[in-house]
Structures are given as C-alpha cells and as structure tokens.
Design a protein around this motif. Sequence first.
Motif, PDB file in Angstrom:
ATOM      1  N   SER A  92       0.830  -1.205   0.000  1.00 59.29           N
ATOM      2  CA  SER A  92       0.000   0.000   0.000  1.00 59.29           C
ATOM      3  C   SER A  92       0.869   1.262   0.000  1.00 59.29           C
ATOM      4  O   SER A  92       0.424   2.331  -0.408  1.00 59.29           O
ATOM      5  CB  SER A  92      -0.920   0.004   1.211  1.00 59.29           C
ATOM      6  N   ASP A  93       2.147   1.144   0.471  1.00 59.68           N
ATOM      7  CA  ASP A  93       3.061   2.282   0.396  1.00 59.68           C
ATOM      8  C   ASP A  93       3.238   2.738  -1.043  1.00 59.68           C
ATOM      9  O   ASP A  93       3.426   3.924  -1.316  1.00 59.68           O
ATOM     10  CB  ASP A  93       4.431   1.898   0.945  1.00 59.68           C
ATOM     11  N   TYR A  94       3.169   1.780  -1.953  1.00 58.97           N
ATOM     12  CA  TYR A  94       3.475   2.106  -3.341  1.00 58.97           C
ATOM     13  C   TYR A  94       2.273   2.627  -4.101  1.00 58.97           C
ATOM     14  O   TYR A  94       2.418   3.110  -5.214  1.00 58.97           O
ATOM     15  CB  TYR A  94       4.094   0.898  -4.043  1.00 58.97           C
ATOM     16  N   VAL A  95       1.057   2.493  -3.479  1.00 57.16           N
ATOM     17  CA  VAL A  95      -0.129   3.050  -4.136  1.00 57.16           C
ATOM     18  C   VAL A  95       0.029   4.558  -4.293  1.00 57.16           C
ATOM     19  O   VAL A  95      -0.239   5.119  -5.356  1.00 57.16           O
ATOM     20  CB  VAL A  95      -1.397   2.710  -3.321  1.00 57.16           C
TER      21      VAL A  95
ATOM     22  N   ALA B 256     -10.462  14.008   6.165  1.00 56.83           N
ATOM     23  CA  ALA B 256     -10.672  12.585   5.870  1.00 56.83           C
ATOM     24  C   ALA B 256     -11.897  12.059   6.600  1.00 56.83           C
ATOM     25  O   ALA B 256     -12.703  11.314   6.027  1.00 56.83           O
ATOM     26  CB  ALA B 256      -9.428  11.790   6.264  1.00 56.83           C
ATOM     27  N   VAL B 257     -12.067  12.469   7.869  1.00 54.16           N
ATOM     28  CA  VAL B 257     -13.219  12.009   8.649  1.00 54.16           C
ATOM     29  C   VAL B 257     -14.511  12.513   8.023  1.00 54.16           C
ATOM     30  O   VAL B 257     -15.499  11.789   7.893  1.00 54.16           O
ATOM     31  CB  VAL B 257     -13.087  12.487  10.116  1.00 54.16           C
TER      32      VAL B 257
ATOM     33  N   SER C 152     -14.843   3.615   2.492  1.00 51.02           N
ATOM     34  CA  SER C 152     -13.531   3.942   3.063  1.00 51.02           C
ATOM     35  C   SER C 152     -12.418   3.864   2.019  1.00 51.02           C
ATOM     36  O   SER C 152     -11.469   4.652   2.058  1.00 51.02           O
ATOM     37  CB  SER C 152     -13.234   3.012   4.232  1.00 51.02           C
ATOM     38  N   TRP C 153     -12.533   2.927   1.077  1.00 54.56           N
ATOM     39  CA  TRP C 153     -11.461   2.852   0.066  1.00 54.56           C
ATOM     40  C   TRP C 153     -11.468   4.097  -0.802  1.00 54.56           C
ATOM     41  O   TRP C 153     -10.416   4.616  -1.196  1.00 54.56           O
ATOM     42  CB  TRP C 153     -11.595   1.601  -0.794  1.00 54.56           C
ATOM     43  N   ALA C 154     -12.680   4.643  -1.084  1.00 53.02           N
ATOM     44  CA  ALA C 154     -12.759   5.853  -1.907  1.00 53.02           C
ATOM     45  C   ALA C 154     -12.163   7.039  -1.156  1.00 53.02           C
ATOM     46  O   ALA C 154     -11.432   7.858  -1.733  1.00 53.02           O
ATOM     47  CB  ALA C 154     -14.208   6.138  -2.280  1.00 53.02           C
TER      48      ALA C 154
END
Lengths: 118, 397
Positions: free
Chosen positions: A3-6, B16-17, B25-27
Amino acid sequence: MLSDYVFIGLFAIVAAIFPFAGFAVSYLVRPKRPDPVKSDVYECGMKPIGEAWVQFKVQYYLYALIFVIFDVMSVFLFPWAVAYHTLGLYALVEMCIFLGILVGGLIYAWRKGALRWV
Amino acid sequence: MAFLSDLLVNLWNWIAVQLDQFLPSWATALVMLFAAAVVIVVFLLLTVMFLTLLERKVVARIADRIGPNRVGPFGLLQPIADTLKLIIKENTEPAKADHPVFRLAPAVVATAALMPYAVIPFGRGMVGSDVNIGVLYVISISSLTVIAVLMAGWGGGNKYGVLGGMRAVAQMFSFEVPLALSIGSVALLTGSLSLVAITEAQRKLWLIVAQPIAFLVYLLCGAAEANRAPFDIPEAESELVAGYHVEYSGVRFAFFYMAEYINMFTTSAMATILFLGGWQGPFVERVPILSIAYFLAKVYGLVFLMIWVRATFPRLRIDQLLDLSWKVLLPLALMNLLVTAVVDKVAAQVRLSSTLTIGVFWGSNLVLVGVVALVLYLSYRRKRARGLNPHYQIHWH
C-alpha cells in the motif's frame, strides 16, 4: 507494504499528467505561425552547416563503461550498509575484498589513461 | 491548543473524517492520496516560482544590483508574469528535429523532477509514502533526468544541443557514484534507507557532526547532478549558448527551467534529511507543526548556499569536472565509507562512548582530507616539474 506504493503510483500519474496539462493550456492560447526561417536550427544566426548528429568522442563511452561497474557496486553496497550493524566482522572483511577488486579496476583504468580527457 | 499544535496533520485527518461519512472507506483513502499528490505538486510549483525570484534577487544583491522590483511589491509578482509570458509564447520547433523525442523530453524532465517528492518527509507525520527504500528511490528517479536531458539535446537536431546533452550525461553519471557512496555511509550509521527512519535516527545528533566529509561530497555531487554552477558546463552560455535546451521555447522551455529549480530544491531537501536532521529541532515533540518550519528553514539555508556559490565561483572545464569526480571525490567517498565501517565496528567492540566515537570520526575525516590534499599537491608539483602547465593540459581534437 504494497500500500506504500499506491501513493507513489498515484503521485507518478499526477506528475505525468501535469506537464501535459501545461502543454494543453499553452496550446490553446499561444500563437502558431511557423516559418521556414523560424523552424531552422539555431547556429549563431548563420545557415547551419552539416548535421548535428555526428560521430562523438570515444571518451564519453569510456566514462560510461567505468560508471556501469561502479553503479553495480553501489547496488551491492546498499544492502550491506543497511544490515551492517547486524553482521559480524566477516562482513567488513568481505566488503574490503570486494572494494579492493573494484579499486584495482579503477587504478587500472586510471593508469591506462581512461580517465584522462584528451 | 492541541489541534493548533499539529495544525496541518489534524486538518488533514479532519477532512478525511468528513469525507468518510458519505464515501466508502477505500474511496476516501484514494481521494485523500490523490489530494496529497496534488497538494505536493502545487506546493512545488509555488516553491519554484519563489526560487526563481529568490535566485535573481540574491545574485543581484551579490553583484551590487537591485534585481527585479517592478512587478508587484519587491518584484514579488515577477514569477507570475514570467510564467504567463512563457505560456503564451509560440513554441518553435526546428524542421530538422527528431519530433517525438523533442516533444516528449520536457514532459519526462518535469515528471522525473517531481517524482522524488512522493517519499520526502516535509515534517513530522507529513510524508507521502514512507517506503523502506526511500533513498534508493530518490537516487534512481533522479537518474531519469539524465535520459530526459539526452533526449532534449539529441532531439533538437542542434550541434550545441547534442554537445550539451552529451556533457550533461557524462557529468551526471560521473557524480552519481560518489553521491551513492556518501549516502552509503549514512545508511551504514542509521541502518535504514527509509527517509523517515533516517530523520528519526538524528533526534539527538545530526549526522553532519559524524560525517562532515560525506556531507561535503553529497553537496558537491548534488550540485553537479542538478547542473548548478560551478558545475553547469552542459548549459555554459559562453560556449554552448544554452546547451541541451537551446532549441526550446515557450512552455517547453518553462518545464526545463522548472525542473532545474526543483532539482536544486530536491538536492537541498535530501542533504537536509540525510545530514541536517530533516525536520528535527527544539520543541518538535510538543509542537509538531514546528517541524515543517525547521525543515523548510534548513532547506532554504542550503538553497541560499547554492545560489551564493553560483554567484561567486567561475565555471569549471569538463576535464577538471570529471577529474574532480573520479580522481578526488570517488576515492575520498570510498575511503570515508571504509573508515566509517571500521570505526563503527571497533567502537561497538570496545564499547566506546558516543562522544568519543564522534571524536574518532572527526579525526579520521581530518586525516582523510589531509591525505587527499597531499596527493593533489604532489601530483600538481610533478606536473610542474615535467614542464607542464598544470592548469592547461587539454588538447582539443
């Protein structure tokens, strides 16, 4: 870990789009008036003589060859340096031998005149 | 008060909250990452605009002039005027150019200049992505500039451009080797390649205290990588007009100009992180927002140093430049790395106190500088004894 690389990927996309956005904005507002004299190569105001893509000095390639050797060395060097505190005395001796061989190569190239700009 | 003490990070989390309430949450995560990337790029654009003005002002003051002062108060709007002018200018393109390469080069150079900032920590908790190979990432991305510069020089179909591009490539890779070696000793002492971990490791003591030689080598190589004076032979105006970007105009030229200033800022930022403790400073633990101020203050200090050097020193010749890299900086950095490794191991074996270890580092660094100075002096004297003028040994063919 992955996920660091996202973020790096997203950042790369933003950084790659940005110059093209600049080109697009400029394309809309800039004048376009080509002219045979304007689209000539600049050579101090004279008509250019001959091609620009000519044979080049061999010296550049010699430096490039030596660079490749030392660049590969730095690839080996970084893992060694990071893990140094956890390794024993053996790691130091090993790296001394490795660097010794490389320095031998550098001295050879130096004596042969590969590092002299003639 | 607690909110204000870490204003930027808290503001970021608050947004963000808020977003999380009506997005999956992914969006939210994706939007926030995207926003971070845009914020960093915009910040860099503003920085570059300010740097162009700063450089012109400082160089003007050193040359006993006033510098830009017509557009806005103290010339503060000058960069905006320059940007607008570059955007509305016509893009000339030589008929003889290698068109796709010529058009792509400015985009490549701008992207390569921006990319390192994905991993650079601007302050406590203010880092895009803390990858464990941060240093390696920055080094490899900044080598992409070499390709872009060669593309630009070659693509223009101009003799000055080709010559400038070749020189730039020779210079950049020559200085990359000592640069990597000087970072190697940092990695050895901190045991990490993550930029955040390297910053954290310097909480008590900045690494410049233990590694003055590595810092100097890094700064010299960084200036050469960024094509800064006195290492700016690829664009020497007295012999190559403008070097690799001689055929560029308008917005394409603007991207080269921008990349040059971003690279200068990157070099200073990396030197700050590796040797000057990054965002570390007094009261950072209690008031984390100070960290970004410390970071920017240190970076601008180094930027000022680079501008000062540019205004003071004459340009080097290509043979002097390559000699400096291969015959002075490379052996120096190699020896420094070996000495660091030996001192580090010996200090750990005999349980030396950290103060004494630093003393030993200082002593060994002084000895190294002495040895290099002696060798240089001896070679200078040998050349003189052979009847060669040591300053002029170049024969052009």
